[in-house]
Design a protein around this motif. Structure first.
Motif, PDB file in Angstrom:
ATOM      1  N   THR A 101      43.694  42.686  47.029  1.00  0.00           N
ATOM      2  CA  THR A 101      42.451  42.751  46.244  1.00  0.00           C
ATOM      3  C   THR A 101      41.519  41.608  46.626  1.00  0.00           C
ATOM      4  OG1 THR A 101      43.617  43.779  44.386  1.00  0.00           O
ATOM      5  CG2 THR A 101      41.484  42.748  43.909  1.00  0.00           C
ATOM      6  N   LYS A 102      40.228  41.949  46.883  1.00  0.00           N
ATOM      7  CA  LYS A 102      39.245  40.938  47.252  1.00  0.00           C
ATOM      8  C   LYS A 102      38.293  40.616  46.105  1.00  0.00           C
ATOM      9  CE  LYS A 102      39.314  42.164  52.152  1.00  0.00           C
ATOM     10  NZ  LYS A 102      38.496  42.581  53.339  1.00  0.00           N
ATOM     11  N   GLY A 103      38.288  41.472  45.106  1.00  0.00           N
ATOM     12  CA  GLY A 103      37.404  41.240  43.971  1.00  0.00           C
ATOM     13  C   GLY A 103      38.095  40.514  42.833  1.00  0.00           C
ATOM     14  N   ASP A 104      37.797  40.964  41.614  1.00  0.00           N
ATOM     15  CA  ASP A 104      38.357  40.347  40.412  1.00  0.00           C
ATOM     16  C   ASP A 104      39.869  40.621  40.351  1.00  0.00           C
ATOM     17  OD1 ASP A 104      38.853  39.218  37.996  1.00  0.00           O
ATOM     18  OD2 ASP A 104      37.914  40.813  36.813  1.00  0.00           O
ATOM     19  N   LYS A 105      40.647  39.537  40.262  1.00  0.00           N
ATOM     20  CA  LYS A 105      42.106  39.659  40.235  1.00  0.00           C
ATOM     21  C   LYS A 105      42.703  39.321  38.877  1.00  0.00           C
ATOM     22  CE  LYS A 105      42.461  38.282  45.099  1.00  0.00           C
ATOM     23  NZ  LYS A 105      43.170  37.393  46.068  1.00  0.00           N
ATOM     24  N   SER A 106      41.868  39.067  37.914  1.00  0.00           N
ATOM     25  CA  SER A 106      42.351  38.564  36.620  1.00  0.00           C
ATOM     26  C   SER A 106      43.290  39.537  35.917  1.00  0.00           C
ATOM     27  CB  SER A 106      41.165  38.234  35.706  1.00  0.00           C
ATOM     28  OG  SER A 106      40.335  39.384  35.524  1.00  0.00           O
ATOM     29  N   SER A 107      42.987  40.830  35.979  1.00  0.00           N
ATOM     30  CA  SER A 107      43.844  41.800  35.282  1.00  0.00           C
ATOM     31  C   SER A 107      45.231  41.872  35.914  1.00  0.00           C
ATOM     32  CB  SER A 107      43.191  43.187  35.299  1.00  0.00           C
ATOM     33  OG  SER A 107      43.055  43.648  36.642  1.00  0.00           O
ATOM     34  N   ILE A 108      45.259  41.744  37.224  1.00  0.00           N
ATOM     35  CA  ILE A 108      46.552  41.777  37.926  1.00  0.00           C
ATOM     36  C   ILE A 108      47.369  40.545  37.557  1.00  0.00           C
ATOM     37  CG2 ILE A 108      47.700  41.873  40.169  1.00  0.00           C
ATOM     38  CD1 ILE A 108      45.126  43.127  41.289  1.00  0.00           C
ATOM     39  N   ILE A 109      46.701  39.400  37.555  1.00  0.00           N
ATOM     40  CA  ILE A 109      47.380  38.152  37.210  1.00  0.00           C
ATOM     41  C   ILE A 109      47.882  38.203  35.777  1.00  0.00           C
ATOM     42  CG2 ILE A 109      47.028  35.669  36.858  1.00  0.00           C
ATOM     43  CD1 ILE A 109      45.044  35.755  39.208  1.00  0.00           C
ATOM     44  N   ALA A 110      47.089  38.799  34.894  1.00  0.00           N
ATOM     45  CA  ALA A 110      47.490  38.907  33.490  1.00  0.00           C
ATOM     46  C   ALA A 110      48.747  39.756  33.346  1.00  0.00           C
ATOM     47  CB  ALA A 110      46.343  39.511  32.678  1.00  0.00           C
ATOM     48  N   GLN A 111      48.805  40.845  34.114  1.00  0.00           N
ATOM     49  CA  GLN A 111      49.999  41.702  34.079  1.00  0.00           C
ATOM     50  C   GLN A 111      51.235  40.950  34.566  1.00  0.00           C
ATOM     51  OE1 GLN A 111      49.510  45.893  35.537  1.00  0.00           O
ATOM     52  NE2 GLN A 111      47.390  45.241  35.929  1.00  0.00           N
ATOM     53  N   MET A 112      51.039  40.168  35.636  1.00  0.00           N
ATOM     54  CA  MET A 112      52.164  39.409  36.177  1.00  0.00           C
ATOM     55  C   MET A 112      52.639  38.349  35.188  1.00  0.00           C
ATOM     56  SD  MET A 112      50.853  38.993  40.137  1.00  0.00           S
ATOM     57  CE  MET A 112      52.370  38.267  40.758  1.00  0.00           C
ATOM     58  N   LYS A 113      51.693  37.687  34.519  1.00  0.00           N
ATOM     59  CA  LYS A 113      52.057  36.682  33.525  1.00  0.00           C
ATOM     60  C   LYS A 113      52.778  37.298  32.338  1.00  0.00           C
ATOM     61  CE  LYS A 113      48.545  33.160  34.458  1.00  0.00           C
ATOM     62  NZ  LYS A 113      47.366  32.415  33.912  1.00  0.00           N
ATOM     63  N   GLU A 114      52.438  38.539  32.039  1.00  0.00           N
ATOM     64  CA  GLU A 114      53.080  39.218  30.909  1.00  0.00           C
ATOM     65  C   GLU A 114      54.541  39.571  31.227  1.00  0.00           C
ATOM     66  OE1 GLU A 114      52.435  43.235  28.165  1.00  0.00           O
ATOM     67  OE2 GLU A 114      50.880  42.607  29.574  1.00  0.00           O
ATOM     68  N   ILE A 115      54.811  39.873  32.481  1.00  0.00           N
ATOM     69  CA  ILE A 115      56.169  40.272  32.892  1.00  0.00           C
ATOM     70  C   ILE A 115      57.082  39.065  33.103  1.00  0.00           C
ATOM     71  CG2 ILE A 115      57.513  41.370  34.747  1.00  0.00           C
ATOM     72  CD1 ILE A 115      55.104  43.229  35.177  1.00  0.00           C
ATOM     73  N   ARG A 116      56.535  37.974  33.659  1.00  0.00           N
ATOM     74  CA  ARG A 116      57.366  36.845  34.101  1.00  0.00           C
ATOM     75  C   ARG A 116      58.197  36.200  32.992  1.00  0.00           C
ATOM     76  NH1 ARG A 116      53.458  35.218  38.437  1.00  0.00           N
ATOM     77  NH2 ARG A 116      54.588  35.574  40.397  1.00  0.00           N
TER      78      ARG A 116
END
Length: 491
Positions: A101-116
């Motif tokens: 992803t080259k654009g906004d990555k915040s939603s992806i990062i949020a998902q990863m933080k939720e799983i970790r």
């Protein structure tokens, strides 16, 4: 060190203390450089009742609940692995998406933080549970041979130089302590002043006799194809523990002396005086693979041995029978074994085919030595309650000591030989390298006393004593090592 790692280590240490038969375990002080250990958790999981029964017959009653705990933990570990598979796969896919992803990555990062957090919690639980399971599995003794009596009594196999129907008669003066003092052979008084109780000076012909016994035992073993080694007597404490030697026994009596460390060495691996050359010899192939075509490897070595428990139970407090320091010639061997079987226990005959052959060879060597020394002996299959943690089967040879007639009818152990299967090699990571490159098999180890000097020397003094002449007859096979001397006479 992370908080999770600190919590896991703390949990592990609590577990080891809870399941140890001693006040503390040398396992607790294992450095990062120590060989990785591989307890047979799958075998314990699949044979819980067998391991429970084995703990009882081996006099490890406090460990009876451990096999069930190991099995339950093993199943829970599998469940945790399965639970983490989905989360790990999701994280992996999210990471790929994030990288692409080259654009906004915040939603992806949020998902990863939720799983970790949940994944980290599961991983922390797994790490602690795995450490606990490993510690419990390692605390169990080896399994027991079907040849081993389980009623607490040794089984008679045969005699050497002895007729039970017509036993020899001995002079009341056939006491090695009295003989040694009368002939100027042993000085206990000076040793007590120098080092304390349990030590001794061998004097004059006795000092020569010690060297003769060593040379004779080595020559017999060499003639049978054993390679000679001179091992160290100081070993890392964690290596002694891996071989099955704990600082204290099940009676809470000290077995091994640890060497004090200076303040600057605090944190470094502790060292102990070796109770037997079995420990340094077994450690020679720690963290190594042995090519299958080289097996069996047979070594024999003479060394000084140190036993802290000598006389600890208030017996044998006189003479050379139980002492703190002595010379012993030890046989140690590695041999082949069947391939791993993940469906359960391997057939016993196949499992111990090679190690049983080596055990017979060791006992044959012991018999040759003791027979040629002219000592009356009996050979015993030892009961499960007498086996050390590492032994699968043990055969002892006891000699006749006239001075011990009031104790065990005069019989006293002079040699021992044990099959340890893969107990030691799993704890030392000693593997077999197959021609196809496989390293899945752990070598079997077998050990046996070729000759323990003080006891054999004492037996020679007592059985060779001629009271009417006031002398000791030296066995024929030793005379060549003593300048042709035939008798030790009065001074």
């Amino acid at each position: 060190m992370s908080t999770r790692a600190i919590e896991a280590r703390s949990f592990l240490l609590r577990c080891r203390r809870a399941y140890s038969t001693t006040r503390f375990s040398l396992q607790d002080t294992r450095p990062a450089t120590a060989p990785r250990q591989y307890p047979s958790i799958t075998q314990i999981r699949d044979n819980v009742e067998l391991y429970e029964h084995n703990a009882v017959v081996r006099n490890y009653g406090s460990h009876k609940a451990i096999p069930r705990r190991v099995a339950d933990n093993a199943r829970r570990l599998k469940e945790l692995d399965q639970q983490m598979v989905g989360s790990r796969q999701t994280l992996k896919e999210l990471q790929k998406t994030l990288n692409a992803t080259k654009g906004d990555k915040s939603s992806i990062i949020a998902q990863m933080k939720e799983i970790r957090p949940s994944l980290d919690a599961l991983q922390a639980e797994r790490d602690s549970l795995d450490s606990e399971t490993q510690a419990m599995a390692l605390s169990l003794p080896n399994l027991t041979s079907s040849e081993t009596p389980t009623d607490g009594r040794p089984r008679m196999r045969s005699y050497i130089n002895y007729d039970a129907e017509n036993p020899p008669q001995y002079s009341p003066s056939a006491d090695h302590s009295m003989i040694g003092e009368a002939l100027g052979l042993v000085d206990f008084s000076s040793a007590s002043t120098t080092s304390g109780w349990g030590f001794y000076f061998l004097m004059n012909e006795a000092a020569l006799l010690e060297q003769a016994l060593i040379q004779y035992a080595l020559s017999v073993a060499m003639n049978r194809g054993w390679s000679v080694v001179s091992p160290p007597s100081l070993v890392y404490s964690h290596m002694a523990a891996a071989c099955g030697f704990q600082p204290r026994d099940q009676h809470d009596e000290q077995q091994i002396w640890q060497v004090a460390q200076s303040e600057r060495d605090v944190g470094k691996p502790t060292r102990s005086l070796a109770a037997t050359a079995e420990i340094p010899l077994a450690s020679m192939y720690a963290n190594k693979t042995i090519p299958a075509e080289r097996l069996p490897i047979k070594l024999v070595g003479s060394s000084r041995c140190y036993r802290a428990e000598a006389g600890a139970r208030g017996v044998d407090t006189k003479g050379l029978y139980r002492v703190h320091e002595f010379t012993k010639v030890e046989m140690f061997a590695w041999t082949d074994c069947p391939p791993p079987n993940h469906e359960g226990l391997i057939d016993e005959a196949a499992w111990t085919e090679h190690s049983s052959q080596l055990l017979d060879e060791m006992v044959g060597t012991q018999c040759e030595i003791l027979s040629n020394l002219g000592l009356p002996c009996r050979i015993l299959e030892m009961p499960s309650s007498d086996l050390g943690a590492s032994a699968y089967r043990k055969i002892d040879i006891e000699a006749m000591f006239p001075s011990r007639k009031k104790r065990d009818d005069g019989w006293g152990e002079v040699t021992s030989a044990s099959i340890c299967t893969d107990y030691q090699s799993r704890r030392l990571d000693t593997r077999i390298l197959e021609p196809d490159g496989s390293r899945k098999k752990f070598a079997h180890t077998v050990n046996g006393t070729a000759l323990a000097v003080p006891r054999v020397l004492a037996a020679i003094l007592e059985n060779g004593w001629r009271g009417e002449e006031g002398c000791v007859v030296i066995p024929q096979v030793l005379r060549g090592y003593m300048g042709g001397m035939e008798k030790i006479g009065p001074r």
